[in-house]
Design an enzyme around this catalytic site. Structure first.
Site, PDB file in Angstrom:
ATOM      1  N   THR A 195      52.468  45.230  36.654  1.00 21.65           N
ATOM      2  CA  THR A 195      51.056  45.239  36.937  1.00 21.65           C
ATOM      3  C   THR A 195      50.342  45.191  35.536  1.00 21.65           C
ATOM      4  O   THR A 195      49.424  46.170  35.312  1.00 21.65           O
ATOM      5  CB  THR A 195      50.562  45.988  37.903  1.00 21.65           C
ATOM      6  N   ASN A 197      47.635  44.353  32.565  1.00 22.88           N
ATOM      7  CA  ASN A 197      46.341  43.730  32.265  1.00 22.88           C
ATOM      8  C   ASN A 197      46.650  42.398  31.218  1.00 22.88           C
ATOM      9  O   ASN A 197      47.679  42.182  30.907  1.00 22.88           O
ATOM     10  CB  ASN A 197      45.215  44.627  31.813  1.00 22.88           C
ATOM     11  N   THR A 233      46.563  41.819  36.479  1.00 22.73           N
ATOM     12  CA  THR A 233      45.203  42.480  37.405  1.00 22.73           C
ATOM     13  C   THR A 233      44.001  41.963  36.754  1.00 22.73           C
ATOM     14  O   THR A 233      42.847  42.100  37.545  1.00 22.73           O
ATOM     15  CB  THR A 233      45.388  43.820  37.266  1.00 22.73           C
ATOM     16  N   PRO A 266      28.775  45.536  35.415  1.00 24.06           N
ATOM     17  CA  PRO A 266      28.274  45.757  34.295  1.00 24.06           C
ATOM     18  C   PRO A 266      28.706  47.424  34.094  1.00 24.06           C
ATOM     19  O   PRO A 266      27.543  48.371  33.864  1.00 24.06           O
ATOM     20  CB  PRO A 266      26.869  45.610  34.247  1.00 24.06           C
ATOM     21  N   THR A 272      41.029  53.011  36.942  1.00 23.26           N
ATOM     22  CA  THR A 272      40.941  51.810  37.957  1.00 23.26           C
ATOM     23  C   THR A 272      42.392  51.232  37.972  1.00 23.26           C
ATOM     24  O   THR A 272      42.673  50.772  38.912  1.00 23.26           O
ATOM     25  CB  THR A 272      39.876  50.909  37.428  1.00 23.26           C
ATOM     26  N   ASP A 274      45.417  52.622  37.345  1.00 20.90           N
ATOM     27  CA  ASP A 274      46.231  53.560  38.287  1.00 20.90           C
ATOM     28  C   ASP A 274      45.985  53.149  39.615  1.00 20.90           C
ATOM     29  O   ASP A 274      46.999  53.197  40.114  1.00 20.90           O
ATOM     30  CB  ASP A 274      45.837  54.738  37.534  1.00 20.90           C
TER      31      ASP A 274
END
Length: 349
Positions: A195, A197, A233, A266, A272, A274
């Site tokens: 997972t 980014n 993600t 914003p 987040t 995890d």
């Protein structure tokens, strides 16, 4: 001491097959010791699974295990956490983060991790259906994680290893550069689900991601290295966030791929990633052949939680753009347990 008489057979649910005979044997071996009671998570296994989660821990706030364990428990999993670090608060990885000015705490080393594993094994407690790993700060600790994977799979060959390869974000590494090659060459090949980014996927593939097509190709590269499930993600495309998911069900078939477009909020939140990985583990195990549905549920839970967090900070009179925000995990437990799907997956042809 009570042990129920169970018929031999299997308990199969959500893609997991757990042998009752195996668990009864383990429980009886415990019973034969003078004082040890049966471990009910083995004697009477849950329908979801038993997770070993090796991540960071903070006393205050929700990152690492503090962000991952509670959601998995809400979804019905037995979770045993090992804390790779124990800090007073989060460390504000981003240089421009105006969060806490300092932190105190301890770091677990590879030898100490292995001692915990040995202690579990010595007491017949090392049967897990899932391993979850997050932030790891050293090569030696990461190499010990690889030994843990091998040990767990020697006990349960069907172990599912969900790896969040925490390397960095927005072009910056959080970890020593030498960890990248260890992840790429050793960890990715043994992972069941990955997972990353956008930045982490680029580091692991050596492939720059600037479009949906690039994201899909990065997933293909990672599939070829090992994991059957890959979820990138967050990819920033034209000012919006895209999740790209890919499930390669058979080696000789093309993967099923999809995207979920997510509006940017914003603000900057801690924990987040995890949380997202734990939700993907939880829902993908309940829907093992429908990674797109699992991602819809995970994204919808996370976005509802983030919106609640944002609203609560505003209600307290705080400018949410002035620093990183601690997520409202406990207050959002209904969104975790029973999410309303507000973000739909769009399958690629």
């Amino acid at each position: 001491m009570l042990l129920r008489s169970l018929k031999l057979g299997t308990s199969s649910h959500s893609g997991i097959s757990i042998s009752r005979e195996t668990h009864i044997f383990r429980s009886r071996s415990l019973r034969n010791s003078e004082m040890a009671p049966p471990l009910l998570s083995l004697a009477l296994p849950s329908e979801t699974g038993r997770v070993l989660s090796i991540q960071s821990h903070t006393v205050q706030g929700y990152v690492g295990n503090k962000s991952a364990v509670f959601p998995l428990q809400l979804l019905g999993y037995d979770v045993d956490p090992i804390n790779s670090v124990q800090f007073s608060n989060h460390t504000a990885y981003l240089k421009n983060d105006a969060g806490y000015p300092s932190f105190k705490g301890q770091v677990l080393n590879g030898q100490q991790l292995w001692e915990l594993i040995e202690g579990l094994e010595a007491n017949n407690l090392l049967y897990y259906t899932h391993l979850l790993t997050g932030y790891i700060g050293s090569v030696s600790f990461l190499n010990t994680i690889l030994e843990v994977v091998n040990k767990l799979r020697s006990i349960n060959p069907k172990l599912i290893y969900v790896c969040d390869p925490v390397l960095g974000d927005e072009g910056k590494l959080y970890v020593p550069p030498e960890l990248v090659s260890v992840y790429r060459e050793k960890v990715v090949p043994v992972a069941s689900m990955l997972t990353p980014n956008q930045f982490e996927a680029e580091q692991l593939t050596g492939f720059r991601i600037g479009s949906e097509r690039d994201g899909r190709e990065a997933c293909n590269i990672l599939h070829a290295a090992g994991p059957s499930k890959v979820v990138i993600t967050s990819i920033v495309i034209d000012g919006s966030l895209h999740l790209i998911g890919s499930h390669k069900k058979e080696k000789d078939q093309s993967p099923e791929q999809f995207k979920i477009v997510i509006p940017k909020i914003p603000a900057y939140f801690t924990g987040t990633g995890d949380l997202m990985t734990s939700l993907l583990l939880g829902w993908s195990n309940k829907y093992p052949d429908n990674l797109d549905k699992a991602a819809e549920l995970a994204v919808s839970s996370l976005q509802a939680l983030l919106q609640r967090t944002l609203n609560d900070y505003r209600s307290a009179g705080y400018d949410p753009q002035s620093s990183s925000l601690e997520i409202r995990l406990i207050q959002s437990q209904d969104n975790i347990r029973n999410p309303q799907v507000a973000f739909k997956a769009e399958k690629f042809n």
